[in-house]
Motif scaffolding. Structure first.
Motif, PDB file in Angstrom:
ATOM      1  N   PRO A  77      -5.191  -7.196  20.498  1.00 21.89           N
ATOM      2  CA  PRO A  77      -6.298  -6.893  20.222  1.00 21.89           C
ATOM      3  C   PRO A  77      -6.405  -6.315  18.778  1.00 21.89           C
ATOM      4  O   PRO A  77      -5.514  -5.895  18.115  1.00 21.89           O
ATOM      5  N   LEU A  78      -7.214  -6.708  18.101  1.00 18.72           N
ATOM      6  CA  LEU A  78      -7.469  -6.548  16.658  1.00 18.72           C
ATOM      7  C   LEU A  78      -7.302  -5.170  16.231  1.00 18.72           C
ATOM      8  O   LEU A  78      -6.482  -4.551  15.262  1.00 18.72           O
ATOM      9  N   ALA A  79      -7.991  -4.237  17.242  1.00 19.93           N
ATOM     10  CA  ALA A  79      -7.787  -2.673  17.162  1.00 19.93           C
ATOM     11  C   ALA A  79      -6.525  -2.399  16.923  1.00 19.93           C
ATOM     12  O   ALA A  79      -5.838  -1.549  16.200  1.00 19.93           O
ATOM     13  N   SER A  80      -5.472  -2.846  17.791  1.00 23.05           N
ATOM     14  CA  SER A  80      -3.880  -2.524  17.938  1.00 23.05           C
ATOM     15  C   SER A  80      -3.276  -2.914  16.672  1.00 23.05           C
ATOM     16  O   SER A  80      -2.384  -2.228  16.181  1.00 23.05           O
ATOM     17  N   ALA A  81      -3.677  -4.421  16.363  1.00 26.76           N
ATOM     18  CA  ALA A  81      -3.137  -4.625  14.889  1.00 26.76           C
ATOM     19  C   ALA A  81      -3.344  -3.654  13.731  1.00 26.76           C
ATOM     20  O   ALA A  81      -2.577  -3.419  13.098  1.00 26.76           O
ATOM     21  N   ILE A  82      -4.760  -3.210  13.604  1.00 34.22           N
ATOM     22  CA  ILE A  82      -5.099  -2.330  12.641  1.00 34.22           C
ATOM     23  C   ILE A  82      -4.323  -1.041  12.550  1.00 34.22           C
ATOM     24  O   ILE A  82      -3.702  -0.489  11.597  1.00 34.22           O
ATOM     25  N   ASP A  83      -4.034  -0.477  13.975  1.00 35.38           N
ATOM     26  CA  ASP A  83      -3.036   0.781  13.906  1.00 35.38           C
ATOM     27  C   ASP A  83      -1.831   0.512  13.764  1.00 35.38           C
ATOM     28  O   ASP A  83      -1.034   1.122  13.062  1.00 35.38           O
ATOM     29  N   ARG A  84      -1.233  -0.596  14.168  1.00 35.88           N
ATOM     30  CA  ARG A  84       0.314  -0.833  13.870  1.00 35.88           C
ATOM     31  C   ARG A  84       0.540  -1.097  12.393  1.00 35.88           C
ATOM     32  O   ARG A  84       1.633  -0.962  12.189  1.00 35.88           O
ATOM     33  N   LEU A  85      -0.341  -1.901  11.693  1.00 32.06           N
ATOM     34  CA  LEU A  85      -0.196  -2.039  10.209  1.00 32.06           C
ATOM     35  C   LEU A  85      -0.050  -1.141   9.436  1.00 32.06           C
ATOM     36  O   LEU A  85       0.212  -1.310   8.348  1.00 32.06           O
ATOM     37  N   GLN A  86      -0.941  -0.027   9.909  1.00 31.78           N
ATOM     38  CA  GLN A  86      -1.165   1.337   9.012  1.00 31.78           C
ATOM     39  C   GLN A  86      -1.956   0.777   7.631  1.00 31.78           C
ATOM     40  O   GLN A  86      -1.295   1.409   6.785  1.00 31.78           O
ATOM     41  N   VAL A  87      -2.845  -0.067   7.442  1.00 28.75           N
ATOM     42  CA  VAL A  87      -3.660  -0.407   6.398  1.00 28.75           C
ATOM     43  C   VAL A  87      -5.134  -0.324   6.727  1.00 28.75           C
ATOM     44  O   VAL A  87      -5.348  -0.173   8.026  1.00 28.75           O
ATOM     45  N   HIS A  88      -5.963  -0.067   5.880  1.00 28.85           N
ATOM     46  CA  HIS A  88      -7.201  -0.195   5.878  1.00 28.85           C
ATOM     47  C   HIS A  88      -7.851  -1.182   6.863  1.00 28.85           C
ATOM     48  O   HIS A  88      -7.253  -2.485   6.643  1.00 28.85           O
ATOM     49  N   PRO A  89      -8.629  -1.004   7.874  1.00 32.60           N
ATOM     50  CA  PRO A  89      -9.374  -2.024   8.634  1.00 32.60           C
ATOM     51  C   PRO A  89      -9.658  -3.026   7.966  1.00 32.60           C
ATOM     52  O   PRO A  89      -9.726  -4.460   8.303  1.00 32.60           O
ATOM     53  N   THR A  90     -10.341  -2.951   6.431  1.00 31.03           N
ATOM     54  CA  THR A  90     -10.878  -4.258   5.761  1.00 31.03           C
ATOM     55  C   THR A  90      -9.990  -5.119   5.366  1.00 31.03           C
ATOM     56  O   THR A  90      -9.993  -6.077   5.187  1.00 31.03           O
ATOM     57  N   ASN A  94      -9.463  -8.979   6.305  1.00 26.47           N
ATOM     58  CA  ASN A  94      -9.153  -9.970   5.245  1.00 26.47           C
ATOM     59  C   ASN A  94      -8.100 -10.967   5.670  1.00 26.47           C
ATOM     60  O   ASN A  94      -7.987 -12.037   5.325  1.00 26.47           O
ATOM     61  N   THR A  95      -6.676 -10.167   6.034  1.00 28.40           N
ATOM     62  CA  THR A  95      -5.722 -10.816   6.185  1.00 28.40           C
ATOM     63  C   THR A  95      -6.044 -11.631   7.683  1.00 28.40           C
ATOM     64  O   THR A  95      -5.640 -12.930   7.397  1.00 28.40           O
ATOM     65  N   VAL A  96      -6.624 -11.552   8.679  1.00 22.70           N
ATOM     66  CA  VAL A  96      -7.015 -12.308   9.544  1.00 22.70           C
ATOM     67  C   VAL A  96      -7.819 -13.238   9.321  1.00 22.70           C
ATOM     68  O   VAL A  96      -7.601 -14.345   9.603  1.00 22.70           O
ATOM     69  N   GLU A  97      -8.849 -13.046   8.465  1.00 23.83           N
ATOM     70  CA  GLU A  97      -9.829 -14.300   8.041  1.00 23.83           C
ATOM     71  C   GLU A  97      -8.839 -15.368   7.479  1.00 23.83           C
ATOM     72  O   GLU A  97      -9.193 -16.632   7.621  1.00 23.83           O
ATOM     73  N   ARG A  98      -7.841 -15.049   6.514  1.00 19.84           N
ATOM     74  CA  ARG A  98      -7.087 -15.964   5.868  1.00 19.84           C
ATOM     75  C   ARG A  98      -6.241 -16.492   6.924  1.00 19.84           C
ATOM     76  O   ARG A  98      -6.195 -17.897   6.779  1.00 19.84           O
TER      77      ARG A  98
END
Length: 179
Positions: A77-90, A94-98
């Protein structure tokens, strides 16, 4: 990892000397630690960037692909990726879009939560992350510039710092395989 024309004097040691000369003795060790870690990060980042350049990946994109490749089904899930990468959701977005544009991942609706997004690793994404991992392992991680004992000590020291700064809670029970 070092520059092509190494300096004849360590500028961080000179800065420490100047801190003492100016009477900032209580701050000299801290300034030296912070500046040393920041310079080491620059050197390590340059090595990582060089290893990933042939794969047309940044470290942020590599981390996302590697994290997905570590999961059992190549999805998260995108939310899990945001938590685990420890960076701003934006930044993650951007990384996902690329990565979607490059065909390395797909972004789909979560099967059980219509409001959430699920990230899926594609075959081309798996191939590029495996190739990039070989490059990072052989060009950077296996030749980090320190012996095993120093590497182990550095990781332990930095982990204590990170834990003390509130970056994570050291709970052995919480270690598990990603979804």
């Amino acid at each position: 990892m070092a520059g092509q024309n190494p300096l004849r004097v360590d500028p961080i040691a000179e800065a420490r000397r100047q801190w003492h000369v100016h009477g900032w003795d209580d701050a000299a060790a801290g300034m030296t630690a912070v500046t040393s870690v920041m310079r080491a990060q620059q050197l390590m980042q340059a090595s990582v960037d060089a290893a990933l350049k042939p794969h047309k990946l940044t470290f942020a994109r590599y981390e996302m692909l590697r994290m997905l490749a570590f999961t059992r089904a190549g999805r998260l899930p995108l939310a899990s990726a945001i938590d685990r990468l420890q960076v701003h959701p934006t930044s993650v977005t951007n990384t996902v879009e690329r990565l979607v544009k490059d065909g390395y991942i797909e972004r789909v609706k979560h099967p059980s939560d219509g409001r959430a997004a699920l990230l899926l690793l594609t075959e081309s994404g798996r191939a590029v992350v495996e190739d990039a991992t070989v490059s990072l392992n052989t060009e950077v991680f296996e030749r980090v510039g320190m012996n095993h004992a120093d590497t182990t000590a550095l990781v332990a020291i930095v982990a204590r710092f990170r834990e003390g700064a509130g970056d994570f809670v050291n709970d052995p029970e919480s270690t598990r395989e990603p979804d």
